[in-house]
Design a protein around this motif. Structure first.
Motif, PDB file in Angstrom:
ATOM      1  N   ASN A  71       6.001  -6.781   0.066  1.00  0.00           N
ATOM      2  CA  ASN A  71       4.767  -6.496  -0.654  1.00  0.00           C
ATOM      3  C   ASN A  71       4.823  -5.050  -1.120  1.00  0.00           C
ATOM      4  N   LEU A  72       4.907  -4.834  -2.416  1.00  0.00           N
ATOM      5  CA  LEU A  72       5.034  -3.491  -2.982  1.00  0.00           C
ATOM      6  C   LEU A  72       3.688  -2.872  -3.328  1.00  0.00           C
ATOM      7  N   ALA A  73       2.608  -3.623  -3.088  1.00  0.00           N
ATOM      8  CA  ALA A  73       1.274  -3.129  -3.430  1.00  0.00           C
ATOM      9  C   ALA A  73       0.658  -2.377  -2.250  1.00  0.00           C
ATOM     10  N   ASN A  74      -0.397  -1.626  -2.537  1.00  0.00           N
ATOM     11  CA  ASN A  74      -1.073  -0.864  -1.485  1.00  0.00           C
ATOM     12  C   ASN A  74      -2.267  -1.626  -0.906  1.00  0.00           C
ATOM     13  N   TYR A  75      -2.180  -2.952  -0.952  1.00  0.00           N
ATOM     14  CA  TYR A  75      -3.196  -3.813  -0.345  1.00  0.00           C
ATOM     15  C   TYR A  75      -2.473  -5.072   0.149  1.00  0.00           C
ATOM     16  N   SER A  76      -3.083  -5.821   1.025  1.00  0.00           N
ATOM     17  CA  SER A  76      -2.458  -7.012   1.591  1.00  0.00           C
ATOM     18  C   SER A  76      -2.439  -8.148   0.577  1.00  0.00           C
ATOM     19  N   GLN A  77      -1.428  -9.005   0.703  1.00  0.00           N
ATOM     20  CA  GLN A  77      -1.291 -10.156  -0.189  1.00  0.00           C
ATOM     21  C   GLN A  77      -0.851 -11.380   0.613  1.00  0.00           C
ATOM     22  N   THR A  78      -1.286 -12.547   0.143  1.00  0.00           N
ATOM     23  CA  THR A  78      -0.879 -13.810   0.758  1.00  0.00           C
ATOM     24  C   THR A  78       0.018 -14.556  -0.218  1.00  0.00           C
ATOM     25  N   LEU A  79       1.183 -14.980   0.272  1.00  0.00           N
ATOM     26  CA  LEU A  79       2.166 -15.654  -0.570  1.00  0.00           C
ATOM     27  C   LEU A  79       2.367 -17.094  -0.116  1.00  0.00           C
ATOM     28  N   ASP A  80       2.493 -17.994  -1.070  1.00  0.00           N
ATOM     29  CA  ASP A  80       2.873 -19.383  -0.812  1.00  0.00           C
ATOM     30  C   ASP A  80       4.315 -19.570  -1.258  1.00  0.00           C
ATOM     31  N   ILE A  81       5.161 -20.094  -0.367  1.00  0.00           N
ATOM     32  CA  ILE A  81       6.568 -20.345  -0.684  1.00  0.00           C
ATOM     33  C   ILE A  81       6.805 -21.842  -0.592  1.00  0.00           C
ATOM     34  N   GLU A  82       7.242 -22.420  -1.687  1.00  0.00           N
ATOM     35  CA  GLU A  82       7.381 -23.877  -1.768  1.00  0.00           C
ATOM     36  C   GLU A  82       8.732 -24.254  -2.366  1.00  0.00           C
ATOM     37  N   PRO A  83       9.498 -25.126  -1.700  1.00  0.00           N
ATOM     38  CA  PRO A  83      10.754 -25.604  -2.301  1.00  0.00           C
ATOM     39  C   PRO A  83      10.468 -26.586  -3.428  1.00  0.00           C
ATOM     40  N   THR A  84      11.204 -26.479  -4.518  1.00  0.00           N
ATOM     41  CA  THR A  84      10.999 -27.348  -5.677  1.00  0.00           C
ATOM     42  C   THR A  84      12.333 -27.894  -6.177  1.00  0.00           C
ATOM     43  N   LEU A 124       1.193 -10.626   3.889  1.00  0.00           N
ATOM     44  CA  LEU A 124       1.875  -9.336   4.024  1.00  0.00           C
ATOM     45  C   LEU A 124       0.862  -8.209   3.862  1.00  0.00           C
ATOM     46  N   GLY A 125       0.923  -7.263   4.802  1.00  0.00           N
ATOM     47  CA  GLY A 125       0.093  -6.075   4.665  1.00  0.00           C
ATOM     48  C   GLY A 125       0.630  -5.164   3.583  1.00  0.00           C
ATOM     49  N   ALA A 126      -0.080  -4.100   3.302  1.00  0.00           N
ATOM     50  CA  ALA A 126       0.354  -3.155   2.274  1.00  0.00           C
ATOM     51  C   ALA A 126       1.740  -2.614   2.592  1.00  0.00           C
ATOM     52  N   ASN A 127       2.670  -2.722   1.615  1.00  0.00           N
ATOM     53  CA  ASN A 127       4.036  -2.213   1.735  1.00  0.00           C
ATOM     54  C   ASN A 127       4.778  -2.812   2.932  1.00  0.00           C
ATOM     55  N   GLN A 128       4.465  -4.041   3.282  1.00  0.00           N
ATOM     56  CA  GLN A 128       5.098  -4.701   4.421  1.00  0.00           C
ATOM     57  C   GLN A 128       6.178  -5.674   3.947  1.00  0.00           C
ATOM     58  N   THR A 129       7.202  -5.876   4.798  1.00  0.00           N
ATOM     59  CA  THR A 129       8.293  -6.811   4.527  1.00  0.00           C
ATOM     60  C   THR A 129       8.404  -7.814   5.662  1.00  0.00           C
ATOM     61  N   LYS A 130       8.612  -9.087   5.316  1.00  0.00           N
ATOM     62  CA  LYS A 130       8.792 -10.142   6.316  1.00  0.00           C
ATOM     63  C   LYS A 130       9.952 -11.040   5.922  1.00  0.00           C
ATOM     64  N   ALA A 150      14.758 -24.615  -6.126  1.00  0.00           N
ATOM     65  CA  ALA A 150      14.384 -23.215  -5.944  1.00  0.00           C
ATOM     66  C   ALA A 150      13.352 -23.079  -4.845  1.00  0.00           C
ATOM     67  N   LEU A 151      13.185 -21.852  -4.392  1.00  0.00           N
ATOM     68  CA  LEU A 151      12.029 -21.471  -3.589  1.00  0.00           C
ATOM     69  C   LEU A 151      11.054 -20.808  -4.548  1.00  0.00           C
ATOM     70  N   TYR A 152       9.913 -21.450  -4.751  1.00  0.00           N
ATOM     71  CA  TYR A 152       8.915 -20.972  -5.707  1.00  0.00           C
ATOM     72  C   TYR A 152       7.875 -20.168  -4.940  1.00  0.00           C
ATOM     73  N   ILE A 153       7.785 -18.882  -5.245  1.00  0.00           N
ATOM     74  CA  ILE A 153       6.933 -17.951  -4.494  1.00  0.00           C
ATOM     75  C   ILE A 153       5.768 -17.523  -5.377  1.00  0.00           C
ATOM     76  N   LYS A 154       4.555 -17.746  -4.879  1.00  0.00           N
ATOM     77  CA  LYS A 154       3.370 -17.468  -5.683  1.00  0.00           C
ATOM     78  C   LYS A 154       2.333 -16.731  -4.843  1.00  0.00           C
ATOM     79  N   THR A 155       1.711 -15.727  -5.437  1.00  0.00           N
ATOM     80  CA  THR A 155       0.656 -15.005  -4.732  1.00  0.00           C
ATOM     81  C   THR A 155      -0.658 -15.751  -4.871  1.00  0.00           C
ATOM     82  N   GLU A 156      -1.424 -15.778  -3.795  1.00  0.00           N
ATOM     83  CA  GLU A 156      -2.763 -16.342  -3.854  1.00  0.00           C
ATOM     84  C   GLU A 156      -3.700 -15.287  -4.421  1.00  0.00           C
ATOM     85  N   SER A 157      -4.753 -15.746  -5.111  1.00  0.00           N
ATOM     86  CA  SER A 157      -5.695 -14.790  -5.689  1.00  0.00           C
ATOM     87  C   SER A 157      -7.108 -15.126  -5.254  1.00  0.00           C
TER      88      SER A 157
END
Length: 346
Positions: A71-84, A124-130, A150-157
């Motif tokens: 997460n390169l942003a300065n706020y937390s983000q939630t990501l969905d990872i889905e195989p396609t 992911l928290g701000a600037n966090q890696t997992k 592919a692994l399709y990675i999308k941020t929730e909004s």
């Protein structure tokens, strides 16, 4: 004096154009957005380090793959990872977007069915890696060519996600990490076919949908397609034609290429498609195929040729009337025959 007046006019002109420039050119402000990065951790069976997964499998032997999400942003983000599963979009490009994909009778294995984890959600928290893991279960038997997905990675909004600067952070980001596997080193060449040709509508315009299919477990890239459609027996008059560049197709997939029929009337009868194609790897295809347009198709899909539609409807009604008259005549004859038989019997 003349020189001073000339300089004065130049100065006034420069100031005037500077004012117009400042008036009509907008000022650009930078807006922070969701930043996400993904890095593949290659397994020991990886074939080439190309920024995506491409590794060799053994029959029925699971393999675990991992990706680092940042997460390169300065706020937390939630990501969905889905195989396609990879498929070909309506524009003739390889795509990995989740959701309903065009079915193809030649597709034997779907990548999304071979990955154990159907979907993972990571916050992911701000600037966090997992690190996130997925398990690929390959087919139990050796298979030809490649299986692509592919692994399709999308941020929730969220509409209420606002940062300290009162900027609404409801933008979505989608990233794709291609995932390709194979079990054999034998090269497979693509096979281009046209399984179906049918009339259709695009708005008010009559079109011909030509389904292009790649029937082999390999990709087609950098493809150029030229085709034309004419009424069978009259090849000199081209009714529709198309020329497209830089098309790509996923393994065992298809898409519909459209031919604009223009102002030509779509009359019932037999038509012919003449198609030539080649790709960047030197593969060439030439396809010649007939297709039929029924009276029903002509009525439904004709391009505002109302006179022809009216003629077809009138013809259809005449045929119905003739069938009715024939039926009534046969019924009358049958009745007369029955009456004669009854009279003779008496």
């Amino acid at each position: 004096m003349i020189l001073k007046n000339h300089k004065l006019r130049l100065l006034i002109g420069f100031a005037f154009f500077s004012f117009l420039f400042a008036l009509f050119v907008p000022t650009v402000h930078a807006t922070p957005g969701p930043g996400v990065a993904v890095k593949p951790n290659y397994p020991s069976t990886q074939i080439q380090n190309s920024g995506s997964f491409f590794f060799k499998t053994k029959p029925g032997e699971p393999q675990t793959i991992t990706v680092d999400l940042a997460n390169l942003a300065n706020y937390s983000q939630t990501l969905d990872i889905e195989p396609t599963t990879a498929y070909t979009s309506k524009d003739g490009a390889i795509t990995y977007k989740p959701g309903k994909m065009p079915s193809d009778r030649t597709l034997k294995y779907k990548m999304r069915n071979l990955v154990k984890e159907k979907k993972q959600t990571v916050t992911l928290g701000a600037n966090q890696t997992k690190k996130v893991s997925f398990t690929v279960n390959p087919p139990k038997k050796d298979y030809k060519g490649i299986i692509l997905g592919a692994l399709y990675i999308k941020t929730e909004s969220k509409n209420d996600n606002v940062n300290a600067n009162n900027v609404n952070l409801n933008n979505k980001v989608a990233l794709v990490m291609p995932l390709m596997i194979k079990s054999q080193d034998k090269k497979v060449n693509p096979k281009l076919t046209v399984p179906k040709i049918a009339p259709n509508k695009s708005g008010a315009q009559t079109i011909i949908d030509t389904t292009l299919a790649n029937e082999r477990p390999t990709t087609i890239k950098g493809m150029e397609v030229k085709d034309r459609i004419y009424r069978k027996g009259n090849p000199k008059k081209t009714l529709a034609k198309n020329h497209q560049y830089q098309l790509s197709m996923a393994p065992n997939s298809n898409f519909k290429m459209q031919n604009d029929f223009g102002k030509n009337a779509l009359l019932p009868g037999t038509y012919h498609l003449s198609l030539q194609a080649h790709d960047m790897n030197g593969n060439h295809w030439k396809i010649e195929k007939d297709f039929n347009v029924s009276i029903k198709d002509s009525v439904i899909y004709n391009n505002n040729n109302w006179w022809w539609i009216a003629l077809l409807v009138a013809l259809f009604l005449i045929i119905l009337l003739l069938l009715y008259l024939i039926y009534r005549q046969k019924r009358k004859q049958k009745k007369l025959l029955n009456d004669r038989t009854k009279y003779v019997g008496d």
